[in-house]
Design a protein around this motif. Structure first.
Motif, mmCIF file in Angstrom:
data_model
loop_
_atom_site.group_PDB
_atom_site.id
_atom_site.type_symbol
_atom_site.label_atom_id
_atom_site.label_comp_id
_atom_site.label_asym_id
_atom_site.label_seq_id
_atom_site.Cartn_x
_atom_site.Cartn_y
_atom_site.Cartn_z
ATOM 1 N N TRP A 129 0.842 -1.198 0.000
ATOM 2 C CA TRP A 129 0.000 0.000 0.000
ATOM 3 C C TRP A 129 0.876 1.247 0.000
ATOM 4 O O TRP A 129 1.761 1.402 0.843
ATOM 5 C CB TRP A 129 -0.904 -0.031 1.219
ATOM 6 C CG TRP A 129 -1.881 1.104 1.286
ATOM 7 C CD1 TRP A 129 -1.765 2.233 2.043
ATOM 8 C CD2 TRP A 129 -3.132 1.211 0.602
ATOM 9 N NE1 TRP A 129 -2.869 3.046 1.861
ATOM 10 C CE2 TRP A 129 -3.725 2.443 0.979
ATOM 11 C CE3 TRP A 129 -3.813 0.392 -0.295
ATOM 12 C CZ2 TRP A 129 -4.966 2.868 0.501
ATOM 13 C CZ3 TRP A 129 -5.048 0.807 -0.775
ATOM 14 C CH2 TRP A 129 -5.607 2.031 -0.385
ATOM 15 N N SER A 130 0.625 2.150 -0.931
ATOM 16 C CA SER A 130 1.496 3.317 -1.105
ATOM 17 C C SER A 130 1.139 4.476 -0.190
ATOM 18 O O SER A 130 1.989 5.323 0.103
ATOM 19 C CB SER A 130 1.423 3.801 -2.552
ATOM 20 O OG SER A 130 0.141 4.360 -2.831
ATOM 21 N N GLY A 131 -0.119 4.573 0.225
ATOM 22 C CA GLY A 131 -0.564 5.722 0.996
ATOM 23 C C GLY A 131 -0.910 6.928 0.146
ATOM 24 O O GLY A 131 -1.226 8.000 0.672
ATOM 25 N N GLU A 132 -0.868 6.792 -1.185
ATOM 26 C CA GLU A 132 -1.150 7.912 -2.078
ATOM 27 C C GLU A 132 -2.643 8.095 -2.353
ATOM 28 O O GLU A 132 -3.049 9.099 -2.931
ATOM 29 C CB GLU A 132 -0.414 7.735 -3.408
ATOM 30 C CG GLU A 132 1.095 7.825 -3.289
ATOM 31 C CD GLU A 132 1.774 7.779 -4.646
ATOM 32 O OE1 GLU A 132 1.125 8.127 -5.656
ATOM 33 O OE2 GLU A 132 2.954 7.379 -4.703
ATOM 34 N N VAL A 133 -3.455 7.106 -1.995
ATOM 35 C CA VAL A 133 -4.896 7.212 -2.221
ATOM 36 C C VAL A 133 -5.619 6.975 -0.902
ATOM 37 O O VAL A 133 -5.077 6.362 0.028
ATOM 38 C CB VAL A 133 -5.391 6.206 -3.289
ATOM 39 C CG1 VAL A 133 -4.652 6.409 -4.603
ATOM 40 C CG2 VAL A 133 -5.256 4.766 -2.815
ATOM 41 N N ASP A 134 -6.846 7.472 -0.830
ATOM 42 C CA ASP A 134 -7.652 7.254 0.366
ATOM 43 C C ASP A 134 -8.463 5.964 0.283
ATOM 44 O O ASP A 134 -8.629 5.252 1.265
ATOM 45 C CB ASP A 134 -8.610 8.432 0.564
ATOM 46 C CG ASP A 134 -7.862 9.739 0.757
ATOM 47 O OD1 ASP A 134 -7.154 9.870 1.766
ATOM 48 O OD2 ASP A 134 -7.975 10.623 -0.121
ATOM 49 N N PHE A 135 -8.984 5.669 -0.932
ATOM 50 C CA PHE A 135 -9.817 4.488 -1.131
ATOM 51 C C PHE A 135 -9.379 3.758 -2.396
ATOM 52 O O PHE A 135 -9.161 4.387 -3.443
ATOM 53 C CB PHE A 135 -11.301 4.870 -1.283
ATOM 54 C CG PHE A 135 -11.916 5.399 -0.023
ATOM 55 C CD1 PHE A 135 -12.549 4.552 0.875
ATOM 56 C CD2 PHE A 135 -11.867 6.753 0.267
ATOM 57 C CE1 PHE A 135 -13.112 5.047 2.035
ATOM 58 C CE2 PHE A 135 -12.429 7.258 1.428
ATOM 59 C CZ PHE A 135 -13.053 6.403 2.316
ATOM 60 N N PHE A 136 -9.271 2.444 -2.276
ATOM 61 C CA PHE A 136 -9.106 1.594 -3.449
ATOM 62 C C PHE A 136 -10.325 0.687 -3.527
ATOM 63 O O PHE A 136 -10.681 0.023 -2.552
ATOM 64 C CB PHE A 136 -7.837 0.750 -3.368
ATOM 65 C CG PHE A 136 -7.787 -0.348 -4.402
ATOM 66 C CD1 PHE A 136 -7.817 -0.049 -5.759
ATOM 67 C CD2 PHE A 136 -7.739 -1.681 -4.019
ATOM 68 C CE1 PHE A 136 -7.798 -1.053 -6.710
ATOM 69 C CE2 PHE A 136 -7.713 -2.693 -4.965
ATOM 70 C CZ PHE A 136 -7.735 -2.381 -6.316
#
Length: 460
Positions: A129-136
């Motif tokens: 998990w990159s932490g660049e998005v809030d929701f996948f």
């Protein structure tokens, strides 16, 4: 004519033997890997053929789960330059930003799934998990057509835990192929019948019905082991705990966490300025004729959870074919039958296939009932692009990511911002609300919708 018959009498048995022995001949593996031409799954009510099926010769070796990083240096060479995803925080004082990425059908292809999630900024170079998005969000059909079923579900569970640890969220959905498998509808795994006259009919149907591959079953060890894994085993338990049939994802936390219900009968919701600032996700589609749209999404997901429990905890029937289609349990309710019906959320294709005039006339009523501004679904593939209809109110994100289809590697990106603007004459806060919806591909980004509006209220 006698010569032709003689040649056929020789060639057909030869090719039959070669096909049965294809695992020992590399060139057959290459042919088998070619993409399918039009591989739409068929609802069991429309399935009339009884194909031969052999499940007695799988080995006993289970598949050891792999880490996503095992694929990093082995999948196709990168021919694109990663475009950094905007962070979900902003230096503008008081501005709120939410970043969402959604991906459609993966169908047993771990390397392509990894490449897509890296391209979209969901995971890093190690598959974490990159932490660049809030929701996948993943809209279902992880299983079938490829051999990476176990690896993909284990990876999704790992990402779910990693995201949760840093404030992110993974939303997972059951597609029609997950449901087919738990029902016992394993169309595929075909072998030749002894009678030569059956060969040509089998060949014509092979591509359409090859859902469950013999090689994929071997990764579980055997047919019974696969059944156990998908019912009460590791994957089945994750389906029951972490997967829903549909979801409602609010764009702003003022609407609550994911899957907070919207009920159009509630007057307090209809008066709220951000009442419909949300997106629905589902595998097939939320049909205008479907009776259980409200309250959304709990009504659908309660029916889904009940039916899944009945299927996973019944004595597992022998897979179809060649055994008869087992159907739904005897105690299935009418609502559960409708869930799995042709206009249910798992199978409906109208938003993708019906004429533009028809769907644009019908979509607003469904959005109004579900408290959303747009609906996102997979299931009906376009092998070249993500399809946006009715100014982005309908978005179909299945582009045939799996190598079984040879389609486009793609992801959907939604960036939502709410920026403080000014005060009106009554002293109320005015905000600028923006949604930017993009289709992401390996070599480009395409803006599908960019909506901006002003809203009044206190959303701090």
């Amino acid at each position: 004519m006698p010569r032709v018959l003689t040649v056929l009498a020789v060639l057909i048995p030869v090719f039959s033997v070669l096909w049965v022995c294809r695992s020992f001949i590399p060139v057959f593996d290459l042919v088998a890997s070619l993409p399918l031409s039009w591989p739409l799954a068929v609802h069991p009510d429309n399935e009339n053929s009884q194909q031969a099926y052999d499940y007695g010769h799988s080995d006993d070796s289970g598949q050891k789960p792999l880490q996503a990083s095992d694929f990093v240096d082995h999948h196709r060479p990168k021919h694109h330059e990663h475009v950094p995803v905007a962070a979900h925080t902003d230096s503008t004082k008081g501005q709120f930003t939410r970043k969402i990425v959604a991906v459609g059908d993966l169908h047993g292809d771990m390397p392509n799934a990894l490449e897509v999630l890296q391209m979209a900024g969901v995971v890093d170079e190690n598959g974490d998990w990159s932490g660049e998005v809030d929701f996948f969000v993943q809209t279902g059909d992880i299983i079938d057509r490829g051999d990476d079923t176990i690896k993909l579900y284990d990876w999704m569970d790992k990402l779910r835990d990693q995201a949760s640890a840093v404030g992110g969220t993974v939303l997972s959905h059951l597609g029609n192929h997950e449901w087919m498998n738990v029902i016992g509808d394993w169309r595929g795994m075909l072998v030749l019948r002894s009678r030569l006259c059956s060969f040509l009919a089998w060949a014509r149907r092979y591509q359409e019905l090859q859902y469950v591959h013999a090689s994929e079953i071997k990764t579980f060890g055997s047919v019974p082991a696969r059944q156990e894994m998908l019912s009460t085993g590791r994957i089945g338990r994750s389906w029951a705990t972490n997967y829903t049939t549909t979801s409602r994802l609010p764009l702003h936390p003022a609407l609550g966490p994911p899957n907070t219900d919207y009920d159009p009968a509630s007057p307090s919701l209809s008066d709220f300025p951000l009442s419909h600032a949300a997106i629905s996700f589902v595998h097939g589609g939320l049909a205008p004729s479907y009776p259980d749209l409200t309250p959304f999404p709990s009504r659908i997901n309660e029916i889904s959870a009940s039916l899944l429990h009945k299927l996973q905890h019944r004595t597992q029937p022998p897979p179809h074919p060649p055994y008869p289609y087992p159907g739904l349990p005897h105690d299935t309710t009418l609502a559960e039958q409708r869930l799995y019906g042709g206009d249910g959320p798992l199978w409906y294709r109208g938003w993708a296939l019906d004429p533009e005039e028809k769907v644009c006339k019908e979509v607003d009523d469904v959005l109004k009932k579900t408290g959303t501004r747009r609906m996102v679904m997979g299931h009906t593939p376009d092998f070249q692009k993500i399809v946006s209809r009715c100014d982005g109110k309908i978005i179909i994100i299945d582009t045939g990511i799996s190598h079984a289809y040879g389609g486009a590697l793609s992801a959907l990106s939604v960036t939502y911002t709410l920026t403080p603007n000014a005060l009106n004459t009554l002293g109320e806060k005015i905000w600028t609300e923006t949604e930017v919806v993009k289709a992401l591909y390996l070599d480009r980004e395409v803006v599908l919708a960019q909506d901006e509006r002003e809203v009044v209220g206190d959303f701090d």
